[in-house]
Design a protein around this motif. Structure first.
Motif: not given
Length: 1710
Positions: A200-221
């Motif tokens: 599935r796709s979602q159309a948004l208004e944005a000029h720039a984007a990037s992915f990242a991973t972040f370890k949330v405290s208390g969550i293992e994954k």
């Protein structure tokens, strides 16, 4: 904000233009950068190429000639992807190449055009078309796979980026489009987010984007996040925001909370928009980069704004992540490649101080391990701990920056927390958190392991070690060894606890590993002890260990002799030998004794081993005489011979041939000298000649060359051993060429009866002396004559052989020799037999017996020499009757017929087999006529000419020569040296040639006369043939020859021959006549044959008569003739006449020559006429070009305009350049205007002073050279307004800027130049050179504006260049500013000090001083401030405190007498406990009588000369100062002096404390006595209390009793009695406990003995009881241990000896 304190550091990594890349190619479509490793630039001029820049070596770009629409370098490897549009279609061809392997990996043809593509991983390409998105893997043979279709919001958008997350499950496509109509300048951004799993796709208004991973405290994954930036119009308001959202979050489960924040754009950047976003995984920071160069930095976790700044004045179109630095690269339109990195030393202080966000500062420090938040982290830790939030405190400590909380104090703090029932220990929580975060340090590893070992959970330790979670140390190994020795060994190895590792290997008996490990770590164990230990149990292992020691890099740690002796002491001969053989392999001189030793021990014990060692030849430095003697004793005679060096010893041993292998003995002789070898051979022959002859022969054969064959022969001859001589020489016969050897061999063979061998050698050998051998065989008179026949036949002794055999009546051998051996020598045999008067019948019979085998020629010669030729008549006729065609047979028969006059003419003419030369020669003296017949028959030219000349037979000679038709023969007879030439010519002309009817004979004769250069004779001959009506009169060749001969020999006859003859070759003869300079004859010939062109050429080229040629041309009226006349006239410079001739000839072929000549003489009127004629026949570029030029020369400008608008082939550019060069500017203007060559037109207009028009033309031309030319012309004409217009277009080119500036300055136009440069600052293409040059001009001509310019544009100027200019112009303030901006702080500081009136500023100097690299500048600055600004010196030194040598500063100030000026500085740095600082401050305190500060300084900082200071103040008038002196004495251990000083000043308390601290009983009792003497009762009691431990009770009681102070002594006595009563009670208690412990041990020992006896009763009687550790035996693997760890029974500190006294011996001695 200063760049050094900014949280984000920017620097220029490189500039693309500096690498040779044109500015026009620095665009989004030409430059790609897929990672921080490579930049790829696509160039399209001057040729198509791709430039690859490796960021690790940017100065070595790789340029390849490649044509493509786009090029991408792989993010990690040298793989290049290329895209090109297929001509005539909308399809793209994709290719992937491996640059290193120079091979194509894959290719594919897309069915539609790819509008954007990008490497989304190292193995995957993302392809974006107008409708869809594809992924193409570089592995395998797969084709692009469609991932999704583009949504409608991206229709008509320019795609600027495409990305995927690390799992390739989420994809995002970004494009931009023109803005809304109400604000079109604001670019609109659109984004399509696609889920691979959900499709599935979602159309948004944005000029720039990037992915990242972040370890949330208390969550293992870890959570997957997407961040995107938008800038849109909401109503009439502009909204800019950044969003952070978790992808794939499960509803109802905790996760990352959505974050959003505003992007604050300055008013000047209202239309700016984000073009790129990068997220640092190292620091969890978001970088948003805009088109106009703004940088926004946000925290990923909280979306908090961290920093904003403009990083580039030029538009940025490309960015890429730099994961190793945690920053990013950016490329702007100027070609700068900028690197943005986090300033680790400033970002945390910036966030905490500037932003006042302490929580964010702590989080940044934790995540990035950054400095600057230590105090905050520690404070936060204590807060959490006090709040009993141990889990949070553990997390904070585990992630504390630089590990500031990971200390023993933290562990102790967690240990101190009591464990609540049912809850996990906080300490274990802390360790668990550390394990999840990473690796523990040494102390943490030790404490955690101690807990685990105590709980016996060894498996946890194994897991942690395998995962490298623990920091290994020696203490940790000791701890683990109690539960697992193997694991402990691994820990020791990791901790590099070498002694413990060696001990562990020794316990495990892994001695080889000891050496390997010791070598690796550079440790030296006790090798000798280890070797002795191994010898006891494993001899072979000991050998291996010793060998391993010998192979150590630094040499064997134990002497080889010591090791060898260890083996030999235990009679380990084989082991010692094995060790020595291995270590002695290098065969070194220093091992001589060891080599001798190993041979000695084996010769005595195992001779065969010694023999094998010697056979290998591995030793060469041992004692050879000693070994030789031992070899002889051991029966190894061959080895003894090899080692003896004296001849007598060798002769003594060598006779033992029965015990020596013959071959070895033969080889041994090869090692002896020649004389010794011969002596030994003689010795062997004398001892046993028959038994040793074979050996002697073999030695002689083997070493004959060294010994000398002659010497060996003499040796055999001296013993008359012809048999030995025969066998010896037989070996040399086949290879030797010595005649003497062959002769001796023949002689020996003959004397030993080897007749067949004699026959063979005489037959096959080529080297024996023939004469001696022949004489020997004749004297020997062998029964078989074949050897003699062989010698005589091979060496030409046939007459001697024949005579010997005939005399000895051996006719049978004569017949056999002639018939069977060599029939070819029969003539010699016959000749010798004729000389010996042998009967003719025998001779004839002998000849007839061989017949055809007989050589006829030598036989005839032999018979003819003896005048016995007729003897052969019967033989010859017999051969002829048999059909023999042998020439010698017929020669001999012809000679016999001539001698007998038996019709010789018939024989000579009919016999085809005889040799004409031989027979003719035979006939010359008998009958010359017969000789002529014979020579003519054999074509013997020389012989026939000689015999006819000799006998005056010229007529036969002439006929022969004419008939022969041989050029060489003619050349010979017509040679001028031939005295008979005239007679021969006369006979040829009169007789031979007239008689001939053969034209070939005539031709050959004529050629011969020509070759012999006889022209007059030839003319005579030809006139007779041609002019006298002969058969050859009409022959054209003869007519040609007659005329040519006349041309050569008699030119006066040529014209007559031309008129009389008609059948000759006119053209050829005419050319020859021209060559002979007979021009009139040649003209007559050409005219006679109607060759008009050749005729007129003769008139023009040779007679040089143009008038006659014109007359001739008018008569014949031929175009070609007129052309020739025209060319001649042209050569003579008659241009008008020549042009008229060419026009008459209608000849346009020579237009180039006509144009050249007419141009030289400027005959343009005639040239125009000619060119009009030429244009009708020829369509050539030069014709039309020259016509235009001629019009210009004639000033017919209207004709030029009419001509160029009509069809023509003129090269107008070349014509215009030519007109310009010849100053025909008006005509050139017409040409350049017509062809729109604005550059040249501008140059032309400048020449005619039409400057405004020139500027307009230059604007159309728009190239640097033209702008520059017009600019300079306008400057010279003082048209500065127009010059500025031109100059603005020139100075944007870096290479031309300096030339323009220099041109203005040379003409004094400084104001105009500055105005030009100031106008250039606002140009879009303004570059660094303009800013720099303007700064240079300000420095030279407008210094008041220089500083303002520098401050405004410091980032855009060439600072090094401007530094040189400011230095030259002495602008010191500006120079200092530039030095600071260029980070040359040393020079900045030096400039401020050298030129302080202008350049110095205290605050600026402080900022600079802390950054200088040259330490000497610190002290120079100190002197500078001391001299000029002493009020600020302390402030400066405080700033430099961490960088300067405090001792040196104090010395400087002390020498200047200004220590008080730097007192604040010294107080600030006293914490370093520097001796000079301490003494200086103490001195100031003493001067100021500030005893409190002095006492405080002494207490805190003890690094000073205490005695010196104490002596200085012990007599000070102030009491407190003297008290300080006593205190110093006490600190220095001078107790008596301190006490004395205190007593002197009545400071009794100080005295008592000093005495108590001294521990000196005498000093304490002396002070007590002093108080008694002074009657100080209270002091007496206080001293007893203070010095209680030192004062003896009897002394105190005695003094108190004697002086009536018992009341003051009672408290002391009570305390003393109580103390000693307690000690006695403790002793009694200890004794009771010891007695009970002794009884319990005795009881335990009795039980052990009883159990042992019980065990022994249960075993069979034949078996002994097993040893019990510690009782009458040895524990496994140990020496003599004591029982249960107690000392030996014979003594020690445990139980006393059982003997109970000193007289009886102990049990250990029985």
């Amino acid at each position: 904000m200063a760049a050094a304190n900014a949280p984000i550091a920017m620097r220029e990594a490189l500039t693309l233009t500096s690498l040779g890349i044109n500015q026009q190619f620095v665009t989004f479509t030409h430059v790609t950068m897929e990672s921080d490793k490579y930049i790829c630039v696509r160039e399209t001029s001057p040729q198509n190429s791709v430039v690859i820049i490796d960021m690790s070596m940017p100065n070595q770009p790789l340029r390849r000639p490649i044509t493509a629409d786009s090029a991408l370098m792989n993010p990690t490897s040298r793989v290049l992807a290329l895209k090109a549009l297929i001509p005539g279609s909308t399809q793209d061809h994709l290719q992937i190449f491996n640059i290193e392997l120079k091979a194509k990996m894959k290719s594919h043809q897309m069915p539609e055009q790819v509008v954007f593509w990008k490497w989304i991983s190292s193995k995957l390409l993302g392809l974006v078309t107008q409708t869809s998105v594809y992924h193409w893997s570089i592995e395998g043979e797969s084709t692009p796979q469609k991932m999704f279709d583009r949504t409608a919001n991206l229709t008509g958008n320019q795609i600027i980026n495409y990305r995927c997350d690390p799992s390739e499950k989420w994809l995002v496509l970004i494009g931009i489009a023109p803005g809304a109509p109400e604000r079109p300048q604001l670019v609109k951004g659109n984004m399509q987010l696609f889920s691979v799993d959900q499709q599935r796709s979602q159309a948004l208004e944005a000029h720039a984007a990037s992915f990242a991973t972040f370890k949330v405290s208390g969550i293992e994954k870890p959570s997957l996040l997407i961040s995107f930036a938008t800038k849109t119009m909401v109503g009439a308001q502009l909204v800019s925001r950044i969003h952070i959202i978790e992808l794939g979050a499960q509803p109802g489960r905790p996760g990352f909370a959505k974050k959003a924040a505003d992007l604050f754009f300055p008013p000047d950047f209202a239309d700016d928009f984000p073009v790129a976003m990068q997220i640092s995984s190292k620091y969890n920071l978001i970088y948003v980069i805009t088109k106009l160069g703004l940088l926004f930095v946000y925290d990923l976790e909280t979306a908090t704004a961290v920093y904003r700044n403009r990083i580039s004045p030029d538009p940025i179109f490309l960015t890429v992540d730099a994961p190793t630095t945690g920053g990013f690269y950016a490329v702007n339109r100027r070609g700068q490649v900028l690197l943005a990195t986090v300033n680790e030393s400033t970002i945390v202080p910036f966030v905490s101080n500037q932003l006042n966000n302490l929580e964010l500062a702590v989080n940044l420090a934790r995540r990035g391990n950054l400095p600057g938040a230590e105090g905050l982290v520690v404070q936060r830790f204590h807060e959490l701990f006090s709040q009993m939030k141990y889990k949070e405190a553990a997390d904070l400590a585990a992630e504390s920056p630089k590990g500031i909380l990971r200390t023993p104090d933290t562990v102790a703090k967690f240990q101190s927390v009591p464990v609540q029932p049912g809850q996990t220990s906080p300490l274990l929580q802390y360790f668990g958190t550390l394990l999840t975060k990473g690796k523990l340090n040494v102390f943490e590893s030790l404490e955690l392991s101690r807990l685990v070992v105590n709980q016996n959970k060894k498996n946890l330790l194994e897991n942690w070690l395998a995962e490298d979670k623990l920091e290994c140390s020696e203490e940790l190994g000791d701890l683990v060894k109690t539960v697992d020795s193997d694991m402990a060994l691994k820990i020791y190895i990791k901790a590099r606890a070498t002694p413990k590792v060696v001990a562990a290997f020794a316990e495990r008996r892994e001695f080889d590993k000891i050496l390997i490990y010791s070598k690796q770590v550079g440790y030296t164990p006790d090798y000798l002890f280890l070797l002795q230990t191994i010898l006891l149990s494993d001899p072979q292992g000991a050998v291996n260990f010793a060998l391993m020691m010998s192979q150590l890099e630094r040499g064997c740690p134990v002497d080889y002799n010591v090791i060898t002796d260890l083996f030999l002491q235990r009679n380990m001969i084989r082991e010692a030998t094995a060790f020595l053989l291995d270590i002695l392999k290098p065969n070194l001189p220093e091992h001589a004794l060891l080599q001798t030793k190993v041979l000695e021990i084996n010769l005595v014990t195992f001779p065969n081993v010694a023999d094998a060692i010697l056979a290998n030849g591995m030793f060469s430095h041992y004692d050879r005489p000693r070994i030789a003697q031992l070899c002889e004793k051991a029966g190894l005679y061959m080895r003894a011979l090899q080692h003896y060096t004296e001849l007598n010893d060798i002769k003594r041993v060598v006779i033992n041939t029965h015990a020596i292998e013959p071959q070895a003995l033969v080889e041994f002789f090869g090692t002896l000298s020649r004389e010794w070898a011969l002596d030994c051979m003689k010795e062997l022959l004398q001892v046993n000649m028959r038994g040793n002859l074979q050996i002697i022969v073999q030695v002689s054969k083997e070493y004959g060359e060294q010994l000398g064959v002659d010497s060996c022969v003499k040796l055999f001859e001296s013993f008359k051993s012809y048999e030995g001589l025969y066998f010896f020489l037989g070996a040399y016969l086949s290879t030797s060429e010595d005649p003497e050897i062959h002769y001796k061999y023949i002689e020996a063979a003959a004397k030993t009866g080897q007749i067949k061998e004699v026959e063979r050698v005489t037959r096959e050998s080529n080297f024996y002396p023939p004469e001696r051998t022949k004489n020997f065989l004749m004297e020997a008179k062998l029964p078989d004559a074949r050897p003699l026949i062989n010698v005589c036949d091979r060496h030409g002794f046939v007459p001697d052989l024949t005579h010997f055999l005939y005399v000895n009546n051996m006719l049978r051998y004569i017949e056999g020799y002639v018939q069977k051996v060599n029939p070819q020598n029969a003539p010699q045999v016959v000749g010798q037999l004729l000389d010996d008067d042998c009967p003719e019948d025998f001779i004839k019979g002998l000849i007839l017996s061989v017949r055809s085998l007989l050589a006829v020629e030598p036989l005839v010669t032999e018979c003819e020499k003896r005048n016995r030729l007729r003897l052969l008549t019967q033989f010859l006729e017999h051969l002829v009757s048999e059909g023999s065609q042998d020439v010698h047979v017929h020669n001999a028969l012809g000679k016999i017929i001539i001698d007998t006059n038996n019709n010789p003419e018939h024989f000579l003419t009919t016999n085809p087999y005889y040799d004409s030369k031989v027979v003719g020669k035979y006939c010359e003296k008998r009958d010359p006529t017969l000789a002529v017949v014979a020579y003519k028959r054999g074509l013997c030219d020389d012989e026939l000419i000689n015999v006819t000349n000799k006998n005056s037979m010229f007529k036969p000679q002439a006929r022969y020569v004419v008939e022969r038709m041989d050029p060489e023969l003619w050349l010979k007879v017509l040679d001028p040296e031939n005295p008979f030439r005239r007679q021969l010519i006369d006979q040829v002309v009169s007789t031979a040639l007239p008689e001939s009817k053969n034209p070939e004979q005539v031709s050959a004769t004529v050629k011969a006369f020509m070759t012999a250069d006889l022209p007059h004779e030839l003319i005579e001959l030809l006139e007779k043939i041609v002019l006298q009506n002969s058969a050859f009169s009409g022959n054209p060749n003869l007519q040609n020859l007659l005329i040519l001969t006349a041309i050569k020999a008699d030119k006066s006859r040529v014209m007559d021959y031309i008129n009389r003859l008609d059948n000759f070759d006119g053209p050829a003869v005419g050319e020859i006549a021209v060559g002979a300079e007979l021009y009139e004859e040649a003209f007559a010939i050409f005219k006679k044959f109607n060759l008009n062109v050749q005729a007129v050429n003769v008139l023009l080229d040779h007679l040089r008569d143009i008038d006659r040629a014109v007359e001739f041309a008018a008569r014949v009226e031929e175009d070609e003739v007129w052309s020739q006349v025209g060319m001649a006239q042209l050569r003579e410079g008659l241009v008008s006449d020549a042009i008229q001739s060419f026009i008459k000839a209608n000849d346009a072929t020579q237009y180039n020559e006509v144009i050249n000549v007419a141009s030289n003489v400027k005959a343009y009127e005639d040239l125009v006429k000619y060119l009009h004629m030429v244009r009708k026949k020829v369509k050539e570029q030069r014709v039309d070009s020259e016509l235009i030029y001629s019009y210009a020369r004639l000033d017919r400008l209207g004709d030029i305009e009419d001509f160029i608008i009509s069809p023509n082939l003129a090269n107008l550019q070349t014509v215009g350049d030519r007109l310009f060069d010849d100053s025909l500017y008006e005509a050139a203007k017409i040409i350049f205007t017509h062809i729109s060559n604005w550059a040249r037109l501008a140059s032309t207009l400048v020449k005619i002073h039409q400057y405004q028009a020139a500027v307009d033309a230059a604007r159309k031309a728009n190239n640097s050279r033209t702008w520059k030319e017009v600019c300079f012309a306008c400057v010279d004409a003082e048209e500065f307004r127009l010059a500025q217009i031109c100059g603005l277009n020139v100075i944007v080119q870096v290479d031309d800027l300096e030339e323009v500036s220099q041109y203005y300055q040379n003409r004094g136009c400084f104001v105009e130049l500055i105005s030009l440069m100031e106008s250039g600052l606002g140009l879009e293409r303004a570059h660094m050179g303009i800013f720099t040059e303007l700064g240079t001009l300000y420095a030279k001509y407008r210094p008041e504006k220089l500083m303002e310019h520098l401050k405004l544009f410091v980032t855009r100027i060439n600072i090094p260049k401007l530094i040189r200019v400011c230095d030259e112009q002495q602008h010191w303030q500006e120079l200092t500013f530039l030095y600071i901006q260029y980070d040359e702080y040393d020079n900045a500081a030096a400039t401020m000090m050298s030129h302080s009136p202008e350049a110095w500023d205290h605050m600026q100097f402080k900022d600079v001083a802390v950054k200088v690299a040259n330490v000497e500048l610190y002290y120079k600055a100190t002197h500078f401030y001391l001299q000029e600004h002493p009020e600020y010196i302390s402030d400066l030194l405080n700033v430099l405190a961490t960088r300067i040598d405090h001792t040196r500063v104090v010395d400087i100030m002390r020498k200047a007498g200004q220590l008080s000026l730097v007192k604040p500085y010294m107080v600030a740095v006293q914490s370093a406990n520097n001796a000079a600082v301490n003494e200086a401050l103490n001195g100031l305190y003493i001067e100021d009588e500030d005893y409190e500060r002095l006492r405080e300084s002494i207490d805190m900082y003890d690094n000073f000369d205490q005695m010196s200071m104490a002596q200085r103040i012990e007599k000070h008038e102030l009491l407190e100062m003297r008290r300080v002196a006593a205190y110093v004495y006490k600190r220095a251990g001078r107790w008596k002096q301190s006490v004395a000083l205190s007593k002197k000043d009545n400071l009794y308390k100080d005295a008592m404390e000093t005495a108590s601290q001294s521990g000196d009983r005498d000093l304490a009792e002396e002070l007590l006595t002093f108080f008694v003497d002074k009657g100080k009762k209270e002091c007496f009691a206080a001293c007893l209390y203070t010095c209680y431990d030192l004062i003896r009770a009897d002394v105190a009681v005695e003094l108190a009793w004697m002086h009536g102070m018992m009341d003051f002594c009672v408290p002391y006595l009570l305390q003393f009695i109580r103390e000693y009563t307690t000690k006695v009670d403790d002793l009694v208690k200890d004794k009771i406990e010891a007695t009970e412990e002794k009884r319990s041990k005795e009881s335990e020992e009795k039980e052990v003995v009883a159990q042992q006896n019980m065990y022994a009763q249960l075993l069979p009687l034949a078996l002994p009881p097993p040893p019990v550790p510690g009782v009458n035996g040895f524990a496994p693997g140990m020496g003599m241990p004591t029982m249960s760890g107690m000392p030996p029974m014979g003594g020690g500190y445990g139980m006393p000896p059982l003997s109970g006294g000193y007289g009886m011996p102990s049990m250990s001695s029985i």
